[in-house]
Design an enzyme around this catalytic site. Structure first.
Site, short mmCIF file in Angstrom:
data_model
loop_
_atom_site.label_atom_id
_atom_site.label_comp_id
_atom_site.label_asym_id
_atom_site.label_seq_id
_atom_site.Cartn_x
_atom_site.Cartn_y
_atom_site.Cartn_z
N CYS A 270 -4.60 -2.33 5.90
CA CYS A 270 -5.02 -0.99 5.50
C CYS A 270 -6.36 -0.96 4.80
CB CYS A 270 -3.95 -0.37 4.60
SG CYS A 270 -3.60 -1.33 3.10
N CYS B 250 0.83 -1.20 0.00
CA CYS B 250 0.00 0.00 0.00
C CYS B 250 0.87 1.25 0.00
CB CYS B 250 -0.92 -0.01 1.21
SG CYS B 250 -1.89 1.50 1.45
#
Length: 520
Positions: free
Chosen positions: A337, A242
């Site tokens: 996330c 991410c």
């Protein structure tokens, strides 16, 4: 060009859509065609490229050029810029017979840029258009132009506040990712609540907030990787991806490039000098997030700013109360996330389903029970194994995961910890990323003595790191021998390397072996 890592996937950048405006490159051993277009985005002229060739080597060189130049500012592609490219160390990777071809490709692009009229295209669809964003002044970023990634939590809220307090021109962005809509039915999805907090914070501070939708990019760069790794029996780390592929990757390509720096609420620090930018651990050992940032390249870290990196979590809470931020009492987010409050096993089950198979004893091959899918288990795991075993074997435990056979869909467990002593101390690492400094001694007989993190944790482990193949930043494979045993070394996970408080980079843990059996 020094930051380009070529693999066969780059060839997918090339398409077979040749039209009359494509130009054939002269002086190449292969037939090579190139298309050059000048487009206007955010009132800035940029250059885009396409191409094709009839040999694999030529297509590979062309893919490197396209990936390196695509989206550059027109004003940056000067004759001196092309001269610099021709002088790069990239040439040492090509045989002499191919250097002329590569040079001719660059020369053709250079001449086509001078002949190609500009055209106007719509602004990038990645930017939400319900708010006006003026990028004209960002063509030449000033030192006070900062893009702040705002998540709606207390950490990024204080990061925005501290960045603004220094007199910087800050602009807040909320990244909206596809999973927030796609799997909202599986559990409570917090993005609407996150957005309300982000809007409340920016309203209080008088900062412009825009939403950047990266749903497709998340699927391509993070989620697909996560599912593929899990399906292959490896342990993915989507949070690391991410950061490297989205926050400092695709967001930078779409928006961040128009700003001098990208600020986030990570607990990490940077140290800049004439040689480059180093990643430094946070003084808060528990919250330190350098492990999640260890796969950033030098060009990505050089753009990074971490306004709260020098603070501890209690200090962040205290300052958020001092500034009366709307997020001051908000709880920290937990887990991966993009999942929000969704459990990882539920996410995997939604996309991969269950794949039942037998659980066998590693030593005797006796069937001890049944599992729901190998992707739910990691090497060394103890938690939850007993629930899957036959009642008459429980008294022989505890059992630990020793191996996974993806071909037969068999999970091997053992109640003898000595069986998995070796993989808990020794393993290899590939796909190595050195952020800036490469430690001395990698090629020596004893290797380099470094500290490592094998997961997000306040705990370091010492180990000797030796290079067993490849060279600096090129196809490196490292052998690691830890000074102490570790219970959870899993292929696919990242091992981050440290020299005192400097995070040097990371690599992906390869398959770990017990004798002649491969553990995934």
């Amino acid at each position: 060009f020094g930051d380009i890592h070529f693999n066969s996937n780059n060839i997918n950048l090339l398409t077979s859509r040749r039209t009359s405006d494509w130009v054939k490159v002269s002086g190449c051993m292969s037939n090579v065609w190139i298309s050059v277009k000048i487009v206007e985005r955010f009132n800035i002229q940029m250059v885009t490229f396409d191409g094709e060739a009839d040999s694999r080597i030529a297509r590979g060189m062309l893919a490197i050029i396209i990936q390196g130049l695509n989206g550059c500012y027109l004003n940056d592609l000067t004759p001196s810029a092309f001269d610099s490219i021709r002088m790069t160390s990239l040439y040492r990777y090509f045989p002499s017979s191919r250097i002329n071809g590569f040079t001719n490709m660059l020369s053709t692009i250079q001449s086509q840029i001078s002949l190609t009229p500009s055209s106007t295209v719509s602004p990038s669809p990645a930017i939400k258009q319900d708010k006006s964003i003026d990028y004209i002044h960002l063509h030449s970023p000033k030192t006070k132009d900062i893009a702040v990634l705002l998540s709606g939590g207390v950490d990024s809220s204080l990061a925005l506040t501290l960045a603004q307090e220094t007199g910087m021109n800050v602009h807040a962005f909320y990244l909206k990712i596809w999973l927030e809509d796609e799997i909202a039915h599986l559990n409570e999805c917090p993005w609407e609540e996150d957005m309300k907090f982000a809007e409340a914070v920016t309203s209080k501070l008088g900062v412009q907030l825009d939403t950047v939708s990266l749903q497709k990019e998340y699927w391509n760069e993070v989620v697909s990787y996560t599912l593929a790794e899990a399906k292959s029996g490896r342990t993915p780390n989507p949070d690391i991806m991410c950061n490297s592929r989205i926050k400092f990757g695709m967001f930078y390509e779409y928006v961040g490039r128009y700003f001098n720096q990208i600020a986030t609420g990570h607990y990490a620090q940077v140290l800049r000098d004439d040689r480059g930018t180093r990643l430094i651990t946070s003084p808060d050992e528990v919250k330190d997030q350098t492990y999640f940032l260890s796969n950033l390249r030098q060009d990505q870290l050089s753009k990074a700013m971490f306004p709260i990196g020098h603070l501890s979590k209690p200090q962040v809470r205290e300052l958020s109360r001092k500034y009366d931020l709307p997020t001051q009492a908000r709880k920290d987010s937990q887990g991966i996330c993009f999942l929000g409050k969704l459990k990882f096993d539920d996410f995997i089950r939604h996309y991969l389903g269950d794949s039942p198979g037998v659980i066998q004893c590693y030593q005797t091959n006796q069937v001890l029970g049944h599992h729901r899918g190998l992707w739910y288990h990691t090497i060394g795991q103890r938690k939850g194994i007993g629930l899957l075993l036959n009642p008459n074997t429980l008294h022989l435990g505890p059992y630990y995961v020793a191996s996974k056979d993806m071909e037969t869909n068999t999970l091997y467990v053992t109640n003898d910890l000595t069986i998995i002593d070796k993989p808990r101390k020794q393993f290899t690492v590939h796909n190595v990323n050195w952020i800036l400094d490469i430690p001395a001694g990698l090629d020596s007989a004893d290797g380099a003595e470094l500290k490592l993190k094998l997961r997000h944790s306040p705990t370091f482990v010492s180990g000797r790191v030796k290079r067993i193949s490849g060279s600096d930043r090129l196809d490196e494979i490292l052998s690691i021998e830890l000074s102490t045993k570790d219970k959870g070394i899993a292929s696919g996970q990242f091992a981050a390397f440290y020299d005192n408080n400097v995070c040097l980079g990371a690599g992906v843990i390869a398959d770990v072996s017990i004798d002649s059996t491969v553990i995934s």
